[in-house]
Design a protein around this motif. Structure first.
Motif, PDB file in Angstrom:
ATOM      1  N   ARG A 224      24.668  10.991   2.076  1.00  0.00           N
ATOM      2  CA  ARG A 224      26.234  10.876   2.751  1.00  0.00           C
ATOM      3  C   ARG A 224      27.082  12.550   3.005  1.00  0.00           C
ATOM      4  O   ARG A 224      28.055  12.073   2.950  1.00  0.00           O
ATOM      5  CB  ARG A 224      27.342   9.418   1.909  1.00  0.00           C
ATOM      6  CG  ARG A 224      26.904   8.170   2.248  1.00  0.00           C
ATOM      7  CD  ARG A 224      27.917   7.230   1.746  1.00  0.00           C
ATOM      8  NE  ARG A 224      26.814   5.535   2.289  1.00  0.00           N
ATOM      9  CZ  ARG A 224      27.182   4.685   1.372  1.00  0.00           C
ATOM     10  NH1 ARG A 224      28.285   4.908   0.477  1.00  0.00           N
ATOM     11  NH2 ARG A 224      27.181   3.174   1.520  1.00  0.00           N
ATOM     12  N   THR A 225      26.879  12.784   1.474  1.00  0.00           N
ATOM     13  CA  THR A 225      27.344  13.887   0.713  1.00  0.00           C
ATOM     14  C   THR A 225      26.956  14.956   1.999  1.00  0.00           C
ATOM     15  O   THR A 225      27.619  15.542   2.319  1.00  0.00           O
ATOM     16  CB  THR A 225      26.620  14.101  -0.905  1.00  0.00           C
ATOM     17  OG1 THR A 225      27.261  13.239  -1.146  1.00  0.00           O
ATOM     18  CG2 THR A 225      27.463  15.639  -1.213  1.00  0.00           C
ATOM     19  N   ARG A 227      26.597  14.354   5.430  1.00  0.00           N
ATOM     20  CA  ARG A 227      27.336  14.590   6.212  1.00  0.00           C
ATOM     21  C   ARG A 227      28.358  14.855   6.110  1.00  0.00           C
ATOM     22  O   ARG A 227      28.811  15.269   6.880  1.00  0.00           O
ATOM     23  CB  ARG A 227      26.537  12.835   6.218  1.00  0.00           C
ATOM     24  CG  ARG A 227      25.606  12.097   7.012  1.00  0.00           C
ATOM     25  CD  ARG A 227      25.988  10.887   7.921  1.00  0.00           C
ATOM     26  NE  ARG A 227      25.637   9.650   6.757  1.00  0.00           N
ATOM     27  CZ  ARG A 227      25.416   8.812   6.065  1.00  0.00           C
ATOM     28  NH1 ARG A 227      23.838   9.375   6.589  1.00  0.00           N
ATOM     29  NH2 ARG A 227      25.290   7.700   5.344  1.00  0.00           N
ATOM     30  N   ALA A 228      28.376  14.960   5.079  1.00  0.00           N
ATOM     31  CA  ALA A 228      30.543  14.924   4.768  1.00  0.00           C
ATOM     32  C   ALA A 228      29.851  16.389   4.871  1.00  0.00           C
ATOM     33  O   ALA A 228      31.426  16.945   5.212  1.00  0.00           O
ATOM     34  CB  ALA A 228      31.145  14.259   3.031  1.00  0.00           C
ATOM     35  N   MET A 229      29.653  17.315   3.906  1.00  0.00           N
ATOM     36  CA  MET A 229      29.310  18.475   4.465  1.00  0.00           C
ATOM     37  C   MET A 229      29.334  18.857   5.297  1.00  0.00           C
ATOM     38  O   MET A 229      30.424  20.094   5.985  1.00  0.00           O
ATOM     39  CB  MET A 229      28.573  19.281   2.939  1.00  0.00           C
ATOM     40  CG  MET A 229      27.986  18.587   1.450  1.00  0.00           C
ATOM     41  SD  MET A 229      26.851  19.532   0.542  1.00  0.00           S
ATOM     42  CE  MET A 229      27.186  20.903   0.485  1.00  0.00           C
ATOM     43  N   LYS A 231      30.119  18.184   8.544  1.00  0.00           N
ATOM     44  CA  LYS A 231      31.540  17.441   8.949  1.00  0.00           C
ATOM     45  C   LYS A 231      32.460  18.331   8.982  1.00  0.00           C
ATOM     46  O   LYS A 231      32.866  18.875   9.341  1.00  0.00           O
ATOM     47  CB  LYS A 231      32.252  16.130   8.092  1.00  0.00           C
ATOM     48  CG  LYS A 231      33.301  15.878   9.494  1.00  0.00           C
ATOM     49  CD  LYS A 231      33.966  14.600   9.051  1.00  0.00           C
ATOM     50  CE  LYS A 231      34.394  14.439  10.068  1.00  0.00           C
ATOM     51  NZ  LYS A 231      35.888  12.740   9.946  1.00  0.00           N
ATOM     52  N   ALA A 232      32.715  18.781   7.025  1.00  0.00           N
ATOM     53  CA  ALA A 232      33.324  20.184   6.881  1.00  0.00           C
ATOM     54  C   ALA A 232      32.879  21.758   7.702  1.00  0.00           C
ATOM     55  O   ALA A 232      33.643  22.596   8.004  1.00  0.00           O
ATOM     56  CB  ALA A 232      33.528  19.988   5.907  1.00  0.00           C
ATOM     57  N   GLN A 254      30.039  22.418  -1.553  1.00  0.00           N
ATOM     58  CA  GLN A 254      29.389  21.129  -2.455  1.00  0.00           C
ATOM     59  C   GLN A 254      30.625  20.754  -3.624  1.00  0.00           C
ATOM     60  O   GLN A 254      31.017  19.720  -3.963  1.00  0.00           O
ATOM     61  CB  GLN A 254      28.537  21.553  -2.932  1.00  0.00           C
ATOM     62  CG  GLN A 254      27.406  20.822  -4.183  1.00  0.00           C
ATOM     63  CD  GLN A 254      26.116  21.320  -4.560  1.00  0.00           C
ATOM     64  OE1 GLN A 254      25.105  21.614  -3.905  1.00  0.00           O
ATOM     65  NE2 GLN A 254      26.067  21.670  -5.512  1.00  0.00           N
ATOM     66  N   LEU A 257      33.776  18.578  -2.956  1.00  0.00           N
ATOM     67  CA  LEU A 257      33.630  17.664  -1.847  1.00  0.00           C
ATOM     68  C   LEU A 257      32.850  17.043  -3.230  1.00  0.00           C
ATOM     69  O   LEU A 257      33.675  15.505  -3.667  1.00  0.00           O
ATOM     70  CB  LEU A 257      32.363  17.474  -1.415  1.00  0.00           C
ATOM     71  CG  LEU A 257      32.917  17.798  -0.276  1.00  0.00           C
ATOM     72  CD1 LEU A 257      31.545  17.623   0.859  1.00  0.00           C
ATOM     73  CD2 LEU A 257      34.525  17.072   0.746  1.00  0.00           C
ATOM     74  N   PRO A 268      31.740  11.027  -4.955  1.00  0.00           N
ATOM     75  CA  PRO A 268      30.290  11.079  -4.018  1.00  0.00           C
ATOM     76  C   PRO A 268      29.779  11.994  -4.701  1.00  0.00           C
ATOM     77  O   PRO A 268      30.138  12.739  -5.397  1.00  0.00           O
ATOM     78  CB  PRO A 268      30.994  11.888  -2.878  1.00  0.00           C
ATOM     79  CG  PRO A 268      32.354  12.534  -3.255  1.00  0.00           C
ATOM     80  CD  PRO A 268      32.726  11.611  -4.425  1.00  0.00           C
TER      81      PRO A 268
END
Length: 501
Positions: A224-225, A227-229, A231-232, A254, A257, A268
């Motif tokens: 998940r982390t 994927r969030a990175m 996206k950003a 990093q 987030l 996260p």
């Protein structure tokens, strides 16, 4: 005085001071950059001549802790690419091979290094144990989950370091047949995974878990982390996509987030994932001697410095209990036992038991030769031996070997600094007999007699597997380290621990 040791990769130059030999910054794997980035650790290229090992090597890329934790938990930043390195402290005189203790630092898998002065190994070497401390990849470099890269790369680094110890420690006076791994927080969580990993089988013979329980997640949750990175960053959530991002930008994102997450509040972060290669899905209980424990008020490191302890009111507590699905009977039990406590204290006590004390107790129970001896739902331990003196003796295993033993401890001395009490990480300076470099958490007047007792217990366990108190059995003995007076307590706060089952 300089001293030379020989490794399989080449000779290294250390230094002897006051009878202790130290070697710093020895590479155990190739620099994890360029073609080795996001890959399993690769072997070090051998060198000719003698390599200086007089200074700490580079640390894994990271950002410092955010205020106010940065004042309490310092970071060391040493630039350079050869961050997969280790340090050795050993008695400076020749003799029989000594037991070895390998220290794996904590830091939520995104902070920390072996270069912290708190982790100086001189006291262990002084007392006859070879101390090895290691660096490993952190954050997205070590624990980011990608479809095109090996999982658990930071854990693979630790295994590579332990392989180095097996192959080379005899040249530093250590016994490769008596290796104890020891870690705190994320270091202990790492060791819990190493205990189950077929990749680590035979690399160590005892283990110490300080304030870190077994904890793994699925690959999907672990990703998940990343994927969030991604996206950003507007790049694919792949190792190839991340390899093209500026190194500084990756660290900044990093920290943005995950920098504010903590073990109690959640958020996260990075995790060890079940990959059925390094970490199996359904491992058997570990078969080596274990020393397990936590600090009485772990939560206070996160609740006190930022004022959360006072900000938590009854409504906040009620919402937190709903969020984490805490049964009402559990909450009532904790409130009844602390009628004058603030809501923040009640929340913190429950979090400590839920995240640490309970899981460590269950791990200890899982290793009993007859698990029926310690049914945690039974308050009177009906299956225990009724004869005076305790539980039934455990039969030896076939061939005469004894079953692995488990020892539990609790660190209870309360620091006066900022009202931190017996908080997370406070015990480290006592374990290392290094109170001078633990003053940020413990203050300038921490009790040396307690450090003497605790350090001696760790020495005893690394040397013989016996820290000096009764192994875990139906009576549930816990060694409580406090000052004045360290003692063994049977089944402390058992009613509250049972309530979570």
């Amino acid at each position: 005085m300089d001293i030379i040791a020989t490794t399989l990769q080449g000779k290294v130059r250390g230094r002897v001071e006051e009878g202790i030999a130290s070697y710093r910054g020895i590479p155990y794997a190739a620099a994890p950059f360029g073609g080795h980035r996001f890959r399993a650790p690769a072997p070090v290229e051998p060198w000719d001549g003698i390599r200086d090992a007089l200074e700490f090597g580079p640390t894994a890329p990271q950002r410092p802790y955010r205020p106010p934790l940065d004042r309490l938990i310092p970071d060391v930043d040493i630039p350079g690419e050869e961050c997969l390195n280790l340090n050795v402290w050993a008695p400076g005189t020749a003799g029989e091979p000594r037991p070895v203790l390998v220290w794996i630092h904590g830091g939520s898998l995104r902070n920390g290094s072996a270069a912290l002065p708190l982790y100086d190994g001189r006291a262990f070497a002084r007392d006859g144990v070879v101390l090895v401390s290691i660096n490993y990849r952190l954050g997205v470099e070590g624990f980011g989950v990608f479809p095109d890269a090996p999982d658990n790369r930071g854990l693979l680094d630790q295994i590579a370091a332990l392989t180095w110890v097996r192959d080379n420690i005899a040249g530093f006076g250590g016994d490769p047949g008596r290796v104890t791994v020891c870690g705190e927080s994320a270091g202990a969580i790492s060791i819990a995974a190493l205990l189950t990993s077929p990749r680590a089988a035979g690399l160590f013979h005892r283990a110490i878990l300080q304030s870190g329980p077994p904890h793994t997640v699925t690959r999907d949750k672990g990703a998940r982390t990343v994927r969030a990175m991604a996206k950003a960053l507007r790049v694919p959530a792949t190792a190839e996509g991340f390899a093209g991002v500026d190194h500084v930008r990756l660290l900044d994102l990093q920290d943005e987030l995950v920098g504010g997450a903590d073990p109690v509040g959640g958020g996260p972060g990075f995790h060890i994932v079940v990959d059925d290669d390094v970490v199996p899905a359904d491992p058997p209980p570990p078969s080596v001697d274990l020393l397990l424990g936590c600090n009485r008020e772990e939560y206070r490191l996160w609740f006190v410095p930022n004022g959360a302890l006072d900000r938590v009111n009854r409504l906040t507590l009620r919402l937190a209990l709903l969020k984490f699905r805490v049964p009402g009977r559990v909450a009532r039990l904790y409130r009844a036992g602390r009628p004058d406590a603030k809501p923040g204290v009640i929340l913190g006590e429950m979090a400590t038991d839920l995240l640490l004390r309970g899981p460590l107790n269950r791990l200890a129970d899982s290793r009993l030769a007859d698990p029926r001896l310690a049914d945690p739902r039974s308050g009177d331990f009906r299956l225990a031996d009724s004869r005076p003196g305790g539980s039934r003796p455990v039969d030896p295993l076939p061939g005469g070997s004894r079953p692995a033993r488990t020892y539990l401890y609790e660190f209870a001395w309360r620091s006066p600094v900022l009202g931190l009490g017996a908080c997370h990480a406070l015990e480290i300076g006592f374990v290392f007999d290094n109170l001078r470099h633990g003053e940020a958490l413990a203050g300038p007047d921490a009790p040396q007699p307690l450090a003497d007792v605790m350090h001696r217990a760790w020495i005893g366990f690394a040397t013989s597997g016996d820290p000096g108190w009764t192994a875990w059995d139906a009576r549930r003995p816990v060694r409580v380290f406090d000052h004045p007076g360290t003692s063994t307590v049977l089944a402390p706060r058992q009613e509250e621990l049972r309530a979570w089952l």
